[in-house]
Design a protein around this motif. Structure first.
Motif, short mmCIF file in Angstrom:
data_model
loop_
_atom_site.label_atom_id
_atom_site.label_comp_id
_atom_site.label_asym_id
_atom_site.label_seq_id
_atom_site.Cartn_x
_atom_site.Cartn_y
_atom_site.Cartn_z
N THR A 62 -7.44 -10.18 4.96
CA THR A 62 -6.94 -8.81 5.19
C THR A 62 -6.46 -8.76 6.64
O THR A 62 -7.10 -9.34 7.53
CB THR A 62 -8.04 -7.74 4.98
N ALA B 15 -10.81 -5.96 -1.21
CA ALA B 15 -10.74 -7.40 -0.97
C ALA B 15 -12.08 -8.12 -1.21
O ALA B 15 -12.11 -9.14 -1.91
CB ALA B 15 -10.20 -7.68 0.44
N GLU C 143 0.84 -1.21 0.00
CA GLU C 143 0.00 0.00 0.00
C GLU C 143 0.86 1.24 0.00
O GLU C 143 1.77 1.38 0.84
CB GLU C 143 -0.93 0.00 1.22
N SER D 216 -11.55 -11.43 6.97
CA SER D 216 -11.17 -10.02 7.07
C SER D 216 -10.77 -9.66 8.50
O SER D 216 -11.14 -10.33 9.45
CB SER D 216 -12.34 -9.15 6.63
N ASP D 217 -9.98 -8.58 8.60
CA ASP D 217 -9.62 -7.99 9.89
C ASP D 217 -8.87 -8.98 10.80
O ASP D 217 -9.17 -9.09 11.99
CB ASP D 217 -10.89 -7.48 10.58
N PHE E 253 -3.97 -8.72 1.99
CA PHE E 253 -4.08 -7.26 1.88
C PHE E 253 -4.08 -6.69 3.30
O PHE E 253 -4.34 -7.41 4.26
CB PHE E 253 -5.41 -6.84 1.26
N GLY F 267 -8.03 -1.77 1.48
CA GLY F 267 -8.20 -3.23 1.56
C GLY F 267 -9.64 -3.62 1.81
O GLY F 267 -10.14 -4.60 1.25
N LYS F 268 -10.33 -2.83 2.65
CA LYS F 268 -11.73 -3.15 2.98
C LYS F 268 -12.62 -2.98 1.76
O LYS F 268 -13.64 -3.63 1.63
CB LYS F 268 -12.22 -2.23 4.11
N THR G 94 2.03 -7.23 5.90
CA THR G 94 1.39 -8.24 5.03
C THR G 94 2.43 -9.29 4.59
O THR G 94 2.09 -10.46 4.45
CB THR G 94 0.75 -7.61 3.76
N HIS H 226 -5.96 -4.46 6.15
CA HIS H 226 -7.36 -4.13 6.47
C HIS H 226 -7.46 -2.62 6.67
O HIS H 226 -7.67 -2.11 7.77
CB HIS H 226 -7.81 -4.90 7.71
#
Ligand code: FAD
Length: 320
Positions: free
Chosen positions: A153, A103, A9, A116-117, A93, A99-100, A22, A95
């Motif tokens: 993520t 993804a 990122e 996620s998260d 990715f 990414g949110k 990551t 979060h």
């Protein structure tokens, strides 16, 4: 031997720290396999070496002036092409806002699941276990992926980056995908307040609530943040009262932060606020009310007036 793809990122021509996190997460999945880092943007080639120094084995760049700013459309095209050629078994990715957004879209396109998260990844024998908070951080669940791509993520500031090694080398290749028919074009980015340290990646966060009483009431918090090299955040109470911008809001409907040190000033500790900060490594609460809920999650509590306590802390930290 697994191949895991990570997305670096980029913010203001720099790699955000979470990019290196990551890579560390990908390492747990890849084991002795390969970590391929993808960099997308207008000119990103110069950032490739840093990804390699932090543990990526190979870097692929996708450069196009239409990718100067993030759009889900443009990034999905770039990623789709790379994934088709690379066929990774894992994708990681950050979060973050990017990414949110990206993804879930990509997962649905690939027809795969998404965890996620994620706040922790560990390997037990042949199984990779992902840990993620649920019920606004009140509990944690552990997940395993039985088939398909291991796509996750990771929450910033939770997974320690690998040690930087400037002697590491790796291949850097250019992917010449043609970005076309974008439905979104970013014409201008207007940044709100938040100069300096990025709130979601800050190691120290000084947060103010309704107890700061006014916009000027944030001044002592800004000073303490400056001395500690931290960022200033806020409760929704403070944002709703127009003491600060919503960009600073921490909580269930704001940003999630996991700094090493979180100092809550004049914040009562509503569940929605705790959802965004209760995983901070050390929590200090300053509140006039000894019964305030924030003290239930605090490692250190100071019962007192924040306008007296915060300047005293600033003076003491200045001496260090
Ligand atoms: P208050 O609850 O008013 O607390 C102020 C505190 O300051 C009090 O404890 C008081 O004792 C203390 N105080 C006053 N003066 C001083 C002083 N001089 N020195 C020291 N202490 C002092 N909230 C969030 O924060 N983030 C969210 O993302 C969020 N999302 C929400 C989503 C939904 C759907 C809902 C319904 C609510 C959400 N909220 C969120 C709001 C949340 O419920 C609380 O209303 C809010 O967090 C309260 O903010 P506060 O603690 O600053 O204010």
């Amino acid at each position: 031997m697994k191949k895991v793809l990570v997305l670096g990122e980029i913010s203001d021509h720099h790699l955000r720290n979470v990019s290196f996190e990551t890579i560390a997460a990908a390492k747990t999945i890849a084991g002795d396999g390969e970590i391929v880092a993808l960099l997308i943007g207008e000119t990103v080639q110069s950032l490739s070496d840093e990804m390699i120094h932090y543990g990526a084995d190979r870097v692929i760049t996708v450069e196009d002036e239409q990718l100067k700013n993030y759009t889900s459309d443009g990034y999905t095209q770039a990623l789709g092409n790379v994934i088709e050629t690379e066929k990774p078994e894992g994708i990681i990715f950050a979060h973050t806002a990017l990414g949110k957004d990206l993804a879930p879209r990509l997962a649905s396109k690939l027809g795969t699941g998404l965890i996620s998260d994620v706040t922790g990844i560990e390997q037990q024998e042949d199984t990779i276990i992902f840990t993620r908070p649920i019920y606004s951080g009140k509990a944690f669940e552990k997940k395993v992926i039985k088939e398909g791509i291991a796509f996750a993520t990771i929450r910033p500031n939770n997974i320690e980056p690998l040690k930087k090694n400037e002697d590491r080398t790796g291949e850097v290749t250019v992917n010449n995908v043609e970005i076309k028919d974008l439905r979104t074009r970013i014409k201008e980015i207007i940044r709100n307040s938040t100069d300096g340290v990025d709130l979601s990646e800050a190691k120290v966060v000084i947060a103010g609530g309704r107890g700061v009483k006014s916009e000027e009431g944030f001044e002592p918090l800004n000073e303490l943040a400056n001395v500690l090299g931290g960022a200033v955040g806020a409760s929704r109470g403070a944002c709703d009262a127009e003491y600060c911008d919503y960009a600073l809001q921490i909580g269930q409907t704001g940003k999630v932060v996991t700094p090493d040190l979180y100092i809550a000033c004049g914040i009562s500790g509503a569940i929605q606020h705790l959802a965004g900060m209760s995983n901070s490594k050390t929590i200090v609460a300053i509140n006039k009310d000894p019964e305030a809920n924030i003290f239930n999650v605090a490692d250190y509590g100071i019962v007192g007036d924040l306008f007296e306590v915060v300047p005293l802390l600033t003076e003491e930290f200045k001496k260090l």
